[in-house]
Design an enzyme around this catalytic site. Structure first.
Site, mmCIF file in Angstrom:
data_model
loop_
_atom_site.group_PDB
_atom_site.id
_atom_site.type_symbol
_atom_site.label_atom_id
_atom_site.label_comp_id
_atom_site.label_asym_id
_atom_site.label_seq_id
_atom_site.Cartn_x
_atom_site.Cartn_y
_atom_site.Cartn_z
ATOM 1 C CB SER A 267 -0.889 0.002 1.187
ATOM 2 O OG SER A 267 0.009 0.248 2.481
ATOM 3 C CE LYS A 268 -0.054 8.547 -0.994
ATOM 4 N NZ LYS A 268 1.213 9.002 -0.321
ATOM 5 N NE ARG A 269 -2.409 3.627 5.680
ATOM 6 C CZ ARG A 269 -3.013 2.440 6.243
ATOM 7 N NH1 ARG A 269 -2.369 1.732 7.118
ATOM 8 N NH2 ARG A 269 -3.768 1.783 5.570
ATOM 9 N N GLY A 271 5.138 2.488 1.345
ATOM 10 C CA GLY A 271 6.054 3.365 0.718
ATOM 11 C C GLY A 271 6.343 4.621 1.737
#
Ligand code: GLU
Length: 516
Positions: A267-269, A271
């Site tokens: 997920s973006k989190r 990253g």
């Protein structure tokens, strides 16, 4: 090269993103695999913009997709910009086509009109927690199957909003043949009567538009992320309902991209938390102004990103790792795509970047270094290409990104403003200033600043005086670099020249306070 797959059709694949935000790195991998497969098989690569969900449309997202694919070298044969014989390639421009196809299904009794309002639907859902709009419930709802014909007509005449639902009959085993996963069978009973079209915005839903377009654009293989696998049985039934089962594309659902530790979906989190981009290019959210980092702006070379992504879910059948686009195309095959999720090992991405940077000519790297120097306040016009090429060549094996060149070589351009305290403690004793003074005398007397010659003289002097080699050389380095690191000492001094080197030693004699 073969231009056809086993079924004898020309290979035509599509990448079909929805412009709902920046293209995620997983989407980039999907695009890449489509591209590699198309090129490998002498086929065509289509870029179709699936923008039928007006609520989720984000301005700038389509440009972002185009820019990202162009940056990575993922070429498009047919698309919104490229044109092509099966356009338009943007779904919002194909309304007539969808309307016509919705009508085909309605006329054949494979779909029906449903007038249930959002409130009515919310109410049944609240009353029956497991409610599904399907064969078991549809006759209790307000639709063209349950209502008398004149009532349906009256509703239509009064301009009531409706949706068109797909009429799915229970008791069927629906087979999806996936080229990676094999045969997947599900019971039609678990499917609901999916909405295919909404009168409110006169637009189809994803499912209808996707199937109609794949058919009309003669798509031979649907290569997409695993998250779309649950839609595949419905898609199979739609092909059948239209009478297109014979030309149904092959399905290929690519494995999920997993978090670096393998536990769950990337997920973006992840990253943000671990410090790597999940988008190809920097993205500024038009509504919030929030910025998400991108591979391009973080200093990755497109070739490195492509190589890294290609190996997340596919392997060439041997342990080759470094492959440029042409090599990937030559080696790509769906047989070597894996079913299991691929861990997003971002450290490996850095390694790819490192490796590609090493393979670059020093002179090219030096060119890329100039803007970095300017950002650090250095007037790069004071340095010739030859000088920068030499500096770059000396430190490049320590860098993962062009930006790292500054950390590794900044001391060539700026005298140390401070001295690494650990190194001072270890290498700078009370006696050091005196020895450094002597070193200055030795340096002044050098007949040549050429690295080898200088090294021979200075090391000879250290030995003759019985000085400790490590201590003297490290103090020398500390004075010139500010820390005990960097390339070969006499390569550094050759580039800095006599005046600068001696000035730095003098300044260290004055400023470094021996540790007590
Ligand atoms: N529009 C879908 C997406 O955003 C396409 C899925 C598919 O390839 O069928 O990914």
């Amino acid at each position: 090269m073969a231009t056809q797959d086993n079924s004898g059709r020309q290979v035509r694949v599509r990448f079909a993103p929805s412009p709902t935000g920046p293209l995620h790195i997983g989407g980039v991998r999907t695009a890449l695999y489509n591209y590699l497969f198309a090129r490998r098989n002498g086929g065509k690569m289509i870029l179709r913009i699936e923008d039928t969900d007006s609520q989720r449309f984000v301005p700038g997202a389509e440009d972002y997709i185009n820019e990202a694919l162009a940056w990575l070298g993922i070429g498009i044969d047919e698309g919104v910009r490229e044109g092509g014989p099966y356009g338009p390639y943007k779904q919002s421009e194909r309304r007539d086509i969808y309307r016509e196809h919705v009508k085909l299904l309605l006329d054949a009794g494979k779909a029906y009109l449903a007038f249930d309002t959002p409130d009515e639907l919310a109410k049944v859902r609240a009353e029956k927690p497991n409610f599904q709009y399907d064969a078991s419930t549809r006759m209790q709802m307000r639709n063209s199957l349950s209502l008398p014909a004149d009532e349906v007509q009256r509703l239509l005449d009064s301009g009531a909003q409706y949706v068109v639902r797909f009429r799915i009959e229970p008791g069927r085993d629906v087979e999806v043949n996936d080229l990676i996963r094999g045969k997947v069978v599900i019971k039609s009973d678990i499917l609901d009567d999916k909405v295919l079209y909404k009168s409110a915005d006169d637009l189809p839903t994803y499912h209808l538009a996707n199937i109609v377009d794949d058919h009309l654009m003669l798509v031979s293989h649907v290569i997409r992320g695993e998250e779309w696998l649950p839609s595949a049985p419905l898609h199979v039934l739609l092909y059948e309902a239209f009478g297109w089962a014979d030309t149904m594309p092959e399905f290929v659902h690519l494995p999920l991209l997993l978090k670096p530790d393998g536990k769950g979906k990337l997920s973006k989190r992840d990253g943000d938390r671990l410090g790597f981009p999940v988008f190809p290019l920097l993205w500024t959210d038009p509504a919030s102004g929030n910025i998400s980092s991108g591979y391009r702006e973080s200093g990755y070379l497109p070739e490195a990103v492509v190589n890294f992504l290609a190996l997340l879910g596919w392997n060439p059948g041997d342990d080759t790792e470094i492959m440029d686009m042409d090599t990937l195309i030559a080696k790509f095959s769906l047989d070597h795509c894996s079913k299991a999720g691929a861990r997003f090992a971002f450290e490996k991405g850095k390694w790819f970047n490192h490796t590609y940077l090493q393979a670059m000519p020093d002179a090219e790297l030096a060119k890329m270094f100039r803007p970095v120097l300017r950002r650090h306040g250095v007037d790069d016009s004071l340095y010739t290409d030859a000088q920068l090429t030499r500096i770059t060549g000396m430190v490049k094996d320590r860098i993962n990104f062009v930006e790292d060149l500054w950390e590794q070589s900044g001391f060539f351009f700026e005298a140390p403003a401070e001295y690494d305290p650990k190194a001072v403690k270890k290498r700078w004793s009370e006696d050091t200033p005196r020895i450094m003074g002597e070193l200055i005398e030795q340096l002044r007397a050098l007949p040549s600043w050429e690295s080898k010659a200088a090294e021979e003289r200075i090391l000879g002097w250290i030995n003759e005086n019985g000085y400790h080699m490590g201590n003297v050389m490290n103090a020398f380095r500390l004075a010139v670099v500010g820390a005990c690191r960097g390339p070969h000492m006499f390569d550094i001094t050759e580039i800095l020249g006599a005046d600068e080197t001696i000035a730095r030693i003098n300044s260290a004699i004055e400023n470094v306070k021996p540790a007590v």
